[in-house]
Design an enzyme around this catalytic site. Structure first.
Site, PDB file in Angstrom:
ATOM      1  N   HIS A 101     -28.833  59.520 -33.005  1.00  0.00           N
ATOM      2  CA  HIS A 101     -29.466  58.195 -33.023  1.00  0.00           C
ATOM      3  C   HIS A 101     -30.916  58.418 -32.579  1.00  0.00           C
ATOM      4  O   HIS A 101     -31.163  59.307 -31.755  1.00  0.00           O
ATOM      5  CB  HIS A 101     -28.885  57.245 -31.974  1.00  0.00           C
ATOM      6  CG  HIS A 101     -27.431  56.937 -32.100  1.00  0.00           C
ATOM      7  ND1 HIS A 101     -26.452  57.751 -31.601  1.00  0.00           N
ATOM      8  CD2 HIS A 101     -26.790  55.846 -32.606  1.00  0.00           C
ATOM      9  CE1 HIS A 101     -25.281  57.200 -31.824  1.00  0.00           C
ATOM     10  NE2 HIS A 101     -25.443  56.048 -32.439  1.00  0.00           N
ATOM     11  N   ASP A 104     -31.318  58.965 -28.913  1.00  0.00           N
ATOM     12  CA  ASP A 104     -30.742  60.175 -28.304  1.00  0.00           C
ATOM     13  C   ASP A 104     -31.800  61.260 -28.174  1.00  0.00           C
ATOM     14  O   ASP A 104     -31.789  62.050 -27.238  1.00  0.00           O
ATOM     15  CB  ASP A 104     -29.625  60.792 -29.173  1.00  0.00           C
ATOM     16  CG  ASP A 104     -28.537  59.815 -29.539  1.00  0.00           C
ATOM     17  OD1 ASP A 104     -28.337  58.848 -28.782  1.00  0.00           O
ATOM     18  OD2 ASP A 104     -27.878  60.031 -30.583  1.00  0.00           O
TER      19      ASP A 104
HETATM   20  C1  XLS Z   1     -19.513  53.989 -31.619  1.00  0.00           C
HETATM   21  C2  XLS Z   1     -19.849  54.668 -32.861  1.00  0.00           C
HETATM   22  C3  XLS Z   1     -21.254  55.241 -32.952  1.00  0.00           C
HETATM   23  C4  XLS Z   1     -21.612  55.590 -34.361  1.00  0.00           C
HETATM   24  C5  XLS Z   1     -23.073  55.830 -34.583  1.00  0.00           C
HETATM   25  O1  XLS Z   1     -18.366  53.655 -31.360  1.00  0.00           O
HETATM   26  O2  XLS Z   1     -18.876  55.650 -33.072  1.00  0.00           O
HETATM   27  O3  XLS Z   1     -21.403  56.331 -32.106  1.00  0.00           O
HETATM   28  O4  XLS Z   1     -20.915  56.713 -34.827  1.00  0.00           O
HETATM   29  O5  XLS Z   1     -23.847  54.783 -34.151  1.00  0.00           O
END
Ligand code: XLS
Ligand code: CA
Ligand code: CA
Length: 439
Positions: A101, A104
């Site tokens: 993301h 991150d």
């Molecule tokens: C959250 C989601 C997230 C997505 C990406 O539950 O899994 O991490 O994979 O935003």
């Protein structure tokens, strides 16, 4: 690359009898399974958020994770250390892809200009590390759920300024994803849903979500981003109800809004269970609709009702998942992304290695079992026979659209004695187990 995890050297395949806890028992990247190597089949990816950013914080306690950059204090220094550590980790684990993301990889600044500057600086570092190591970007995504500005949603917020702000953020992450050669781009609508219908214009919210996705498709065309767009279903958490509830809801949504040619789905195992489905169900439904794009490989806890994001270790589940993936002709340009985190009690850096190793071996084992199961055709032949009444006689006419209720009623008059055959579930389960035992 031996600065952040000096206690671990490259994790290698040593075979199932090895006593070495940091060796693969099943994952042998160059081993051919059919016409592809294990590496090509599995396309493993590391999730930046869990592996580099998760601290072990939960509703009742603060972070526990001990990480090599703990002594650093400046956010950009931490971001750089995480980037370098990420690549050292992936090289040592033989993981060929990663996902991130925007938040991150780089800290948010005071405003969009600063945030974008931070992102550009770290993206340049990532690009360099990718070049050095050959590791690739599976997908990028934008975090439109953590910051308080998204408290009522992003593209489904009642506030149009939030819609605009979200667009600016997605635009930027898409540009970075393109620049890094990302093969996919994910939309997970963590706050694209509602807490109560009493304050919600559901129609406008869903229309706006679709408008936002159409704008993303248009912008990708404008800048020449050719990666696959993916929607990741999840029924709830953090919101009470999320519009991308499960694969079935996403299919309906995409078709209603004319987006089904531009999107596929990224299926997460734990989200399937939260929706009351098996992982295999979600994979099957996406596959038969031509929409299976990528997978977030993890597992939930059968006794807990929330998203625990554990490393996948259940061989039965990985086998049936790989069965669907093989029938899909693989996942490329998607892959198997470990959207999984170590438990709060597993706070040492080495636990990150144990976690990924467990998941990689579980999927490699699943691949071997599923491949042999498919090769044997034991399930396929059984299923074909079970439905064989549709390949001849009245069944064939039904399938070909040659009969209606009138003809069927006439036929039924003469065939009132119905003969069934057993579903043989227990036998079929024994067959699946046999291939798991043998893999
Ligand atoms: C959250 C989601 C997230 C997505 C990406 O539950 O899994 O991490 O994979 O935003
Ligand atoms: Ca996920
Ligand atoms: Ca999850």
């Amino acid at each position: 690359m031996n600065k952040y995890f000096p206690e671990v050297s490259k994790v290698l395949y040593e075979g199932k009898d090895t006593k070495n806890p940091l060796a693969f028992r099943y994952y042998d990247p160059q081993r051919k399974v059919g016409d592809k190597t294990m590496e090509e089949h599995l396309r493993f990816s590391m999730a930046y958020w869990h592996t580099l950013c998760a601290s072990g914080v939960d509703m009742f306690g603060s972070g526990t994770a001990v990480r090599p950059w703990d002594k650093l204090t400046k956010p950009m220094d931490i971001a750089k250390a995480r980037a370098e550590a990420a690549f050292e980790f992936m090289v040592k684990m033989q993981i060929p892809f990663f996902c991130f993301h925007d938040v991150d990889i780089a800290p948010e600044g005071e405003n969009l200009t600063e945030t974008f500057k931070n992102l550009d600086e770290i993206a340049a570092l990532l690009k360099d590390l990718m070049k050095q190591t050959g590791i690739k970007l599976l997908w990028g995504t934008t975090n439109l759920f953590t910051h308080p500005r998204f408290l009522h949603g992003a593209s489904t917020s009642p506030n149009a300024d939030v819609f605009a702000y979200s667009a600016a953020r997605v635009k930027k992450t898409m540009e970075i994803t393109k620049d890094l050669g990302g093969e996919n781009y994910v939309f997970w609508g963590g706050r694209e849903g509602y807490e109560t219908l009493l304050n919600t214009d559901m129609k406008l919210e869903m229309d706006n979500l679709a408008r936002f996705l159409h704008m993303a498709v248009d912008y990708a065309k404008e800048i020449g981003f050719t990666g696959q767009f993916l929607i990741e279903p999840k029924p709830k958490e953090p919101t009470k109800h999320q519009y991308d509830f499960d694969v079935a809801s996403v299919i309906g949504f995409l078709k209603t809004y004319g987006l089904d040619k531009d999107f596929k789905v990224n299926i997460e195992a734990n989200h399937a269970t939260l929706a009351g489905h098996t992982f295999q169900h979600e994979l099957r439904l996406a596959r038969i609709n031509g929409l299976l794009g990528s997978v977030d490989a993890n597992q939930g806890d059968e006794l807990l009702g929330w998203d625990t994001d554990q490393f996948p270790t259940n061989l039965y589940v990985t086998t049936l998942a790989m069965y669907e993936i093989l029938l899909n002709g693989g996942l490329a340009p998607g892959g198997l992304n470990f959207d999984a985190k170590v438990r709060r009690g597993s706070y040492e850096p080495i636990d990150l290695f144990y976690g990924h190793l467990a998941g990689m071996d579980a999927f490699a084992h699943g691949l071997l079992a599923a491949y042999k199961l498919l090769e044997s055709r034991e399930l396929e032949d059984f299923v074909a026979e079970r439905y064989s009444s549709y390949t001849k006689g009245i069944g064939e006419k039904i399938v070909k659209g040659e009969v209606g209720f009138k003809e069927l009623a006439e036929y039924a008059m003469d065939h009132q004695e119905i003969k069934h055959t057993s579903g043989r579930q227990e036998l079929l389960e024994t067959i699946v187990n046999k291939y798991i035992f043998e893999a």
